[in-house]
Design an enzyme around this catalytic site. Structure first.
Site, PDB file in Angstrom:
ATOM      1  N   ASP A 310       0.845  -1.188   0.000  1.00  0.00           N
ATOM      2  CA  ASP A 310       0.000   0.000   0.000  1.00  0.00           C
ATOM      3  C   ASP A 310       0.878   1.233   0.000  1.00  0.00           C
ATOM      4  OD1 ASP A 310      -2.650  -0.710  -0.177  1.00  0.00           O
ATOM      5  OD2 ASP A 310      -2.802  -1.214   1.937  1.00  0.00           O
ATOM      6  N   ASP A 347     -10.787  21.910  11.210  1.00  0.00           N
ATOM      7  CA  ASP A 347     -10.465  20.669  10.498  1.00  0.00           C
ATOM      8  C   ASP A 347      -9.396  19.908  11.290  1.00  0.00           C
ATOM      9  OD1 ASP A 347      -9.842  18.645   8.763  1.00  0.00           O
ATOM     10  OD2 ASP A 347      -9.674  19.929   6.993  1.00  0.00           O
ATOM     11  N   MET A 386     -15.611  17.848   0.237  1.00  0.00           N
ATOM     12  CA  MET A 386     -15.115  19.186   0.546  1.00  0.00           C
ATOM     13  C   MET A 386     -15.503  19.565   1.968  1.00  0.00           C
ATOM     14  SD  MET A 386     -17.665  21.855  -1.406  1.00  0.00           S
ATOM     15  CE  MET A 386     -17.273  21.229  -3.026  1.00  0.00           C
ATOM     16  N   ASP A 533      -3.690  -3.549   6.804  1.00  0.00           N
ATOM     17  CA  ASP A 533      -4.178  -3.330   8.171  1.00  0.00           C
ATOM     18  C   ASP A 533      -5.684  -3.116   8.246  1.00  0.00           C
ATOM     19  OD1 ASP A 533      -4.389  -0.866   7.029  1.00  0.00           O
ATOM     20  OD2 ASP A 533      -3.147   0.191   8.492  1.00  0.00           O
ATOM     21  N   ASP A 537      -8.492  -4.985   3.387  1.00  0.00           N
ATOM     22  CA  ASP A 537      -7.293  -5.734   2.989  1.00  0.00           C
ATOM     23  C   ASP A 537      -7.415  -7.222   3.290  1.00  0.00           C
ATOM     24  OD1 ASP A 537      -5.861  -3.458   2.137  1.00  0.00           O
ATOM     25  OD2 ASP A 537      -5.253  -3.001   4.186  1.00  0.00           O
TER      26      ASP A 537
END
Length: 703
Positions: A310, A347, A386, A533, A537
């Protein structure tokens, strides 16, 4: 590798003492039967001992037979000793894991209320509460909250890690400690079935099964042993024929001598070390804080042809960071930075925090007091792609509407303005060109808009880890192909793949794409390794020949993989491959040495038992020419070969435990070195060793 890695001396006094005791315990015939070659030596030792005891009662004591019997038993004990040392080192490595098992009180949730129970009473699907300073009572997944967790009891790494619900970092391990906040955990294993319990059992060899390669080699060694047994048995009849028909003297050829010949002919060296090599391979993995769920996984790691990695967290650092503000025409960079920081104040993502920091570092723009701004923040969502903020006027109407998001999300939101206004079109096309340039450089463009006007672009870049390209070059020299898997678009993936130096990549990858690629490679005969992880996966980890799950990952990922990295360090896969190859190289080297060193014993024992055949007067028989070592007597020659056959096992134990030195070279070069170093060396060393032992026996008059 974690700083807390447990280093154990090759010959620790405590391990040596316990291994000596275990060597005698392993004399149990039912245990010896697991190793056919050593079992055959054990039968020979018992038979020789019985003959010696019988001779004692009949009044014919033979010190030669006694010494043969003793050294045959030593051969068995030394083989048991090699295995016991390997097991002892594994048990010592597991002490850290055992110490992390705790019997603490757990705060179990029953009907929304907390009840204190013993951790041993917890069962799968129970829910428990853990707060700062408390020990996590059992393996589980966080279903509510986020916390900083100290996993040093498991990994040896002192730095705390963040675990939170709902993502790929939700798994927690019993025995670790919560350092901050409050979390609710759903228990995923019953007492005695936790990962620590499984790891301890595996490390201590309690559940270790022979690998396919070990089984195949054991069958080969057993087959060789049976062939040599037939040869030795028939040899007795041939010699008896010469005695009865030609009157030849074969008095030196007794049952103990024939047993000695058999033991020296069969591959006892590799037979005695085979199990120790396999155990020590898993032990070396544990030293790197990787638990192999089976020896087969370690072997498969040595045969890997393709590695799937990854991008995020493996090839790159994993957190995209803001690196540059690129304003649209007519907009200053400082104004763009100010607006971008304003939109990112609430954020909490790494990207959002990096925008605030970049604006602060570059233009000294300080964070604003959110409560004074009269702001309404718009959180990021997967649907809109967004986030942003509305700065409200005194009457509650948005005065400033700021958004930041991907190019496509901005285009979709303001499609009408972009299509109708010339300025908007110019800004958009400018932004689009900048976005392509950023993507080609391996970055991600983030568009900033205020009141439907495009102010510019923030460049986000996920930094490629230092030295990763050199490691991939090393894998390439080993003949291993590297494939990067990423959800990024093709332009970004191309740039990062070029910078990292991988051989191939899969862009915009979904879980089914990973699985398909693994199956396609396997269908062409390739061995695949993968690290993961997340729950997404799990199918690929289960399908891969070597699937390494991060200890910090989800329960599904950990169940699917056949190895677990306690440090949750994705680049560890390279060390795993090296250890797997080292295991195969060590087994190959010692097998080569074992077969080669048997040849010299032929030149010791064959001349000894045929010395008098076709002899005339005082001249030895024609087969005496094979006595190239000029050993003193037939008895000293036979005893010297038996002693060397026993002690060489002890001298090779360090090599079996440490492994031969690994070099990233092709199989042809490795084979050539093995033949020269261990083949020729295995041929010459016994000649020297047997001659020295013969001299010592003669000087001490032991024969």
């Amino acid at each position: 590798m974690s700083s807390g890695k447990l280093n154990i001396k090759l010959f620790d006094k405590k391990i040596l003492k316990q291994a000596s005791i275990d060597s005698f315990k392993k004399l149990n015939p039912l245990y010896l039967l697991k190793n056919p070659v050593i079992f055959m030596v054990g039968i020979g030792a018992a038979l020789t001992s019985a003959i010696f005891v019988s001779d004692i009662f009949s009044g014919s004591y033979s010190s030669f037979n006694l010494q043969i019997a003793l050294w045959l038993w030593f051969t068995v004990l030394f083989a048991n000793f090699a295995e016991a040392i390997a097991e002892g080192r594994g048990k010592a490595q597991s002490e850290n894991l055992r110490k992390s098992r705790t019997n603490t009180l757990a705060r179990k949730l029953v009907g929304g209320k907390e009840t204190q129970v013993s951790a041993l009473d917890l069962r799968v699907n129970d829910r428990v509460v853990c707060e700062a300073g408390e020990i996590i009572p059992a393996d589980g997944e966080i279903v509510e909250g986020i916390a900083s967790v100290d996993e040093s009891a498991i990994t040896g790494e002192s730095a705390p890690v963040i675990r939170e619900s709902g993502g790929d970092r939700s798994a927690v391990t019993g025995g670790t400690k919560v350092l901050s906040d409050r979390i609710v955990i759903k228990v995923t294993s019953n007492p005695g079935e936790t990962y620590i319990d499984k790891m301890i059992a595996l490390v201590e060899n309690a559940k270790r099964k022979k690998t396919p390669n070990e089984i195949a080699l054991s069958i080969l060694l057993s087959g060789m042993s049976i062939i040599f047994l037939i040869v030795v048995v028939t040899l007795k009849f041939f010699l008896n024929y010469y005695q009865t028909t030609l009157g030849q003297d074969i008095s030196v050829v007794s049952v103990p001598v024939l047993v000695s010949l058999l033991v020296c002919l069969i591959p006892t060296t590799i037979g005695g070390l085979l199990s120790a090599i396999g155990i020590s391979g898993m032990d070396r993995l544990l030293q790197h804080n990787v638990i192999a769920m089976s020896g087969r996984a370690v072997e498969a790691a040595g045969d890997i042809d393709v590695l799937l990695l990854d991008k995020t967290g493996t090839i790159t650092l994993g957190n995209r960071m803001a690196t540059e503000f690129i304003p649209s025409p007519g907009v200053t960079e400082e104004y763009l930075a100010d607006v971008a920081q304003l939109a990112s104040l609430a954020d909490e993502t790494p990207e959002g925090r990096s925008i605030v920091v970049l604006a602060k570092d570059k233009f000294k723009i300080r964070e604003r007091n959110i409560s004074e701004l009269n702001a309404h923040f718009i959180p990021f969502s997967a649907q809109t792609q967004m986030s942003g903020v509305n700065i409200l006027s005194s009457d509650g109407i948005p005065e400033r509407s700021i958004r930041k998001g991907s190019l496509e999300s901005i285009k979709k939101l303001f499609a009408q303005e972009i299509s109708s206004g010339a300025d908007s079109q110019t800004d958009y096309f400018f932004t689009q060109m900048i976005g392509v340039d950023i993507a080609l450089a391996g970055g991600t463009p983030l568009i900033v808009v205020e009141n439907k006007k495009i102010l510019g672009v923030i460049q986000l870049k996920d930094i490629v880890k230092g030295g990763i390209s050199e490691r991939f070059a090393q894998l390439r020299r080993m003949g291993i192909k590297t494939v990067m898997i990423t959800g990024d678009n093709k332009l970004t993936a191309t740039a990062i793949a070029a910078e990292a130096g991988v051989d191939d990549f899969i862009s915009e990858a979904k879980p089914e794409d990973k699985l398909k690629r693994i199956r396609d490679e396997q269908s062409s005969g390739k061995m695949i390794g993968m690290i993961g992880d997340g729950t997404n996966d799990a199918p690929a980890l289960a399908q891969a020949d070597v699937g390494i799950a991060m200890n910090s990952g989800t329960q599904a990922a950990r169940e699917a993989g056949n190895m677990i990295d306690l440090d949750s360090n994705p680049t560890k896969l390279i060390e795993v491959v090296e250890i797997g190859k080292q295991l195969l190289m060590t087994r190959g080297a010692l097998t080569t040495f074992s077969i080669a060193n048997d040849v010299s014993k032929y030149f010791a024992i064959i001349p000894a038992i045929t010395l008098s055949l076709f002899a005339s007067n005082s001249i030895n028989g024609p087969l005496s020419i094979l006595n190239v070592m000029h050993l003193a007597t037939p008895q000293s020659a036979i005893l010297s070969a038996v002693i060397f056959n026993a002690i060489i096992i002890v001298f090779l134990i360090p090599l079996a435990l440490k492994g031969v030195k690994y070099r990233p070279e092709s199989a042809a070069i490795v084979l050539k070195r093995n033949i020269i170093l261990y083949g020729v060396g295995g041929l010459l060393i016994p000649f020297i060793g047997i001659k020295i032992i013969d001299i010592i026996l003669t000087v001490l008059k032991l024969v």
